[in-house]
Design a protein around this motif. Structure first.
Motif, mmCIF file in Angstrom:
data_model
loop_
_atom_site.group_PDB
_atom_site.id
_atom_site.type_symbol
_atom_site.label_atom_id
_atom_site.label_comp_id
_atom_site.label_asym_id
_atom_site.label_seq_id
_atom_site.Cartn_x
_atom_site.Cartn_y
_atom_site.Cartn_z
ATOM 1 N N ARG A 50 0.874 -1.165 0.000
ATOM 2 C CA ARG A 50 0.000 0.000 0.000
ATOM 3 C C ARG A 50 0.913 1.218 0.000
ATOM 4 O O ARG A 50 1.896 1.261 0.734
ATOM 5 N N VAL A 51 0.603 2.175 -0.840
ATOM 6 C CA VAL A 51 1.464 3.343 -1.022
ATOM 7 C C VAL A 51 0.817 4.555 -0.368
ATOM 8 O O VAL A 51 -0.392 4.774 -0.500
ATOM 9 N N ARG A 52 1.636 5.328 0.324
ATOM 10 C CA ARG A 52 1.115 6.550 0.941
ATOM 11 C C ARG A 52 0.608 7.486 -0.147
ATOM 12 O O ARG A 52 1.134 7.497 -1.265
ATOM 13 N N PRO A 53 -0.421 8.277 0.150
ATOM 14 C CA PRO A 53 -1.017 9.149 -0.871
ATOM 15 C C PRO A 53 -0.008 10.036 -1.594
ATOM 16 O O PRO A 53 -0.110 10.233 -2.801
ATOM 17 N N GLU A 54 0.987 10.515 -0.891
ATOM 18 C CA GLU A 54 1.961 11.411 -1.542
ATOM 19 C C GLU A 54 2.870 10.672 -2.531
ATOM 20 O O GLU A 54 3.555 11.290 -3.327
ATOM 21 N N HIS A 55 2.860 9.340 -2.491
ATOM 22 C CA HIS A 55 3.661 8.548 -3.417
ATOM 23 C C HIS A 55 2.799 7.744 -4.387
ATOM 24 O O HIS A 55 3.277 6.801 -5.019
ATOM 25 N N ALA A 56 1.545 8.106 -4.527
ATOM 26 C CA ALA A 56 0.613 7.339 -5.369
ATOM 27 C C ALA A 56 1.082 7.245 -6.818
ATOM 28 O O ALA A 56 0.750 6.291 -7.509
ATOM 29 N N GLY A 57 1.887 8.180 -7.271
ATOM 30 C CA GLY A 57 2.399 8.132 -8.637
ATOM 31 C C GLY A 57 3.289 6.933 -8.908
ATOM 32 O O GLY A 57 3.515 6.562 -10.056
ATOM 33 N N LEU A 58 3.778 6.284 -7.864
ATOM 34 C CA LEU A 58 4.634 5.105 -8.022
ATOM 35 C C LEU A 58 3.846 3.841 -8.346
ATOM 36 O O LEU A 58 4.393 2.884 -8.874
ATOM 37 N N ILE A 59 2.573 3.816 -8.022
ATOM 38 C CA ILE A 59 1.787 2.587 -8.126
ATOM 39 C C ILE A 59 1.730 2.025 -9.548
ATOM 40 O O ILE A 59 1.966 0.836 -9.744
ATOM 41 N N PRO A 60 1.423 2.832 -10.559
ATOM 42 C CA PRO A 60 1.408 2.253 -11.914
ATOM 43 C C PRO A 60 2.756 1.663 -12.315
ATOM 44 O O PRO A 60 2.826 0.629 -12.965
ATOM 45 N N HIS A 61 3.840 2.306 -11.892
ATOM 46 C CA HIS A 61 5.178 1.801 -12.204
ATOM 47 C C HIS A 61 5.391 0.429 -11.561
ATOM 48 O O HIS A 61 5.834 -0.513 -12.222
ATOM 49 N N VAL A 62 5.067 0.298 -10.278
ATOM 50 C CA VAL A 62 5.258 -0.966 -9.571
ATOM 51 C C VAL A 62 4.413 -2.064 -10.203
ATOM 52 O O VAL A 62 4.892 -3.175 -10.442
ATOM 53 N N SER A 63 3.159 -1.756 -10.511
ATOM 54 C CA SER A 63 2.279 -2.790 -11.040
ATOM 55 C C SER A 63 2.683 -3.229 -12.441
ATOM 56 O O SER A 63 2.432 -4.361 -12.830
ATOM 57 N N ARG A 64 3.333 -2.357 -13.211
ATOM 58 C CA ARG A 64 3.774 -2.727 -14.558
ATOM 59 C C ARG A 64 5.029 -3.585 -14.553
ATOM 60 O O ARG A 64 5.356 -4.212 -15.555
ATOM 61 N N HIS A 65 5.767 -3.593 -13.470
ATOM 62 C CA HIS A 65 7.036 -4.310 -13.427
ATOM 63 C C HIS A 65 6.920 -5.579 -12.595
ATOM 64 O O HIS A 65 7.647 -5.787 -11.624
ATOM 65 N N SER A 66 6.020 -6.432 -13.021
ATOM 66 C CA SER A 66 5.844 -7.718 -12.353
ATOM 67 C C SER A 66 7.092 -8.570 -12.591
ATOM 68 O O SER A 66 7.831 -8.346 -13.557
ATOM 69 N N PRO A 67 7.341 -9.543 -11.732
ATOM 70 C CA PRO A 67 8.513 -10.392 -11.924
ATOM 71 C C PRO A 67 8.555 -11.060 -13.295
ATOM 72 O O PRO A 67 9.612 -11.124 -13.927
ATOM 73 N N GLY A 68 7.423 -11.544 -13.770
ATOM 74 C CA GLY A 68 7.393 -12.197 -15.083
ATOM 75 C C GLY A 68 7.800 -11.268 -16.200
ATOM 76 O O GLY A 68 8.571 -11.633 -17.091
ATOM 77 N N ARG A 69 7.295 -10.038 -16.162
ATOM 78 C CA ARG A 69 7.645 -9.072 -17.202
ATOM 79 C C ARG A 69 9.129 -8.740 -17.156
ATOM 80 O O ARG A 69 9.800 -8.691 -18.190
ATOM 81 N N VAL A 70 9.649 -8.528 -15.957
ATOM 82 C CA VAL A 70 11.074 -8.201 -15.825
ATOM 83 C C VAL A 70 11.934 -9.346 -16.351
ATOM 84 O O VAL A 70 12.902 -9.118 -17.083
ATOM 85 N N LEU A 71 11.573 -10.586 -16.015
ATOM 86 C CA LEU A 71 12.358 -11.727 -16.481
ATOM 87 C C LEU A 71 12.307 -11.858 -18.007
ATOM 88 O O LEU A 71 13.325 -12.185 -18.634
ATOM 89 N N ARG A 72 11.161 -11.582 -18.619
ATOM 90 C CA ARG A 72 11.081 -11.620 -20.092
ATOM 91 C C ARG A 72 11.943 -10.523 -20.708
ATOM 92 O O ARG A 72 12.624 -10.739 -21.714
ATOM 93 N N GLU A 73 11.933 -9.343 -20.102
ATOM 94 C CA GLU A 73 12.762 -8.249 -20.608
ATOM 95 C C GLU A 73 14.253 -8.546 -20.449
ATOM 96 O O GLU A 73 15.050 -8.230 -21.333
ATOM 97 N N VAL A 74 14.631 -9.144 -19.321
ATOM 98 C CA VAL A 74 16.036 -9.512 -19.107
ATOM 99 C C VAL A 74 16.493 -10.465 -20.203
ATOM 100 O O VAL A 74 17.564 -10.295 -20.795
ATOM 101 N N GLU A 75 15.672 -11.476 -20.506
ATOM 102 C CA GLU A 75 16.023 -12.434 -21.547
ATOM 103 C C GLU A 75 16.171 -11.749 -22.914
ATOM 104 O O GLU A 75 17.119 -12.013 -23.651
ATOM 105 N N ALA A 76 15.254 -10.871 -23.230
ATOM 106 C CA ALA A 76 15.326 -10.161 -24.509
ATOM 107 C C ALA A 76 16.572 -9.288 -24.585
ATOM 108 O O ALA A 76 17.273 -9.249 -25.605
ATOM 109 N N LYS A 77 16.876 -8.595 -23.503
ATOM 110 C CA LYS A 77 18.062 -7.726 -23.470
ATOM 111 C C LYS A 77 19.343 -8.542 -23.545
ATOM 112 O O LYS A 77 20.316 -8.111 -24.180
#
Length: 84
Positions: free
Chosen positions: A52-79
């Protein structure tokens, strides 16, 4: 050029290590993370609240949710393929 490849490889190794640890902490199914806008929270697809993110840091939430472990691992492999 070798220094650049070495640096990129080290960055990818670290990204992979962190993503695997996060994935392993929330089960082997590699859950997709999603953002619950009304509650300023990030959840797994099974409904487990990750954070849960404090209201003053709510802008971080979309970033965190987009970087799921599966997505990061697929990007690492591609890179890694690009570096090779």
């Amino acid at each position: 050029m070798a220094d650049l490849v070495q640096w990129l490889t080290a960055c990818l190794d670290e990204d992979e290590r962190i993503a695997r640890a996060a994935r392993d902490a929330y089960g082997p199914d590699d859950p997709s993370w999603w953002w619950v806008e009304s509650s300023d929270e990030v959840h797994t697809s099974e409904g487990t609240r990750l954070l849960r993110v404090r209201p003053e840091h709510a802008g971080l939430i979309p970033h965190v949710s987009r970087h799921s472990p599966g997505r990061v691992l697929r990007e690492v492999e591609a890179k890694r393929q690009i570096v090779e």
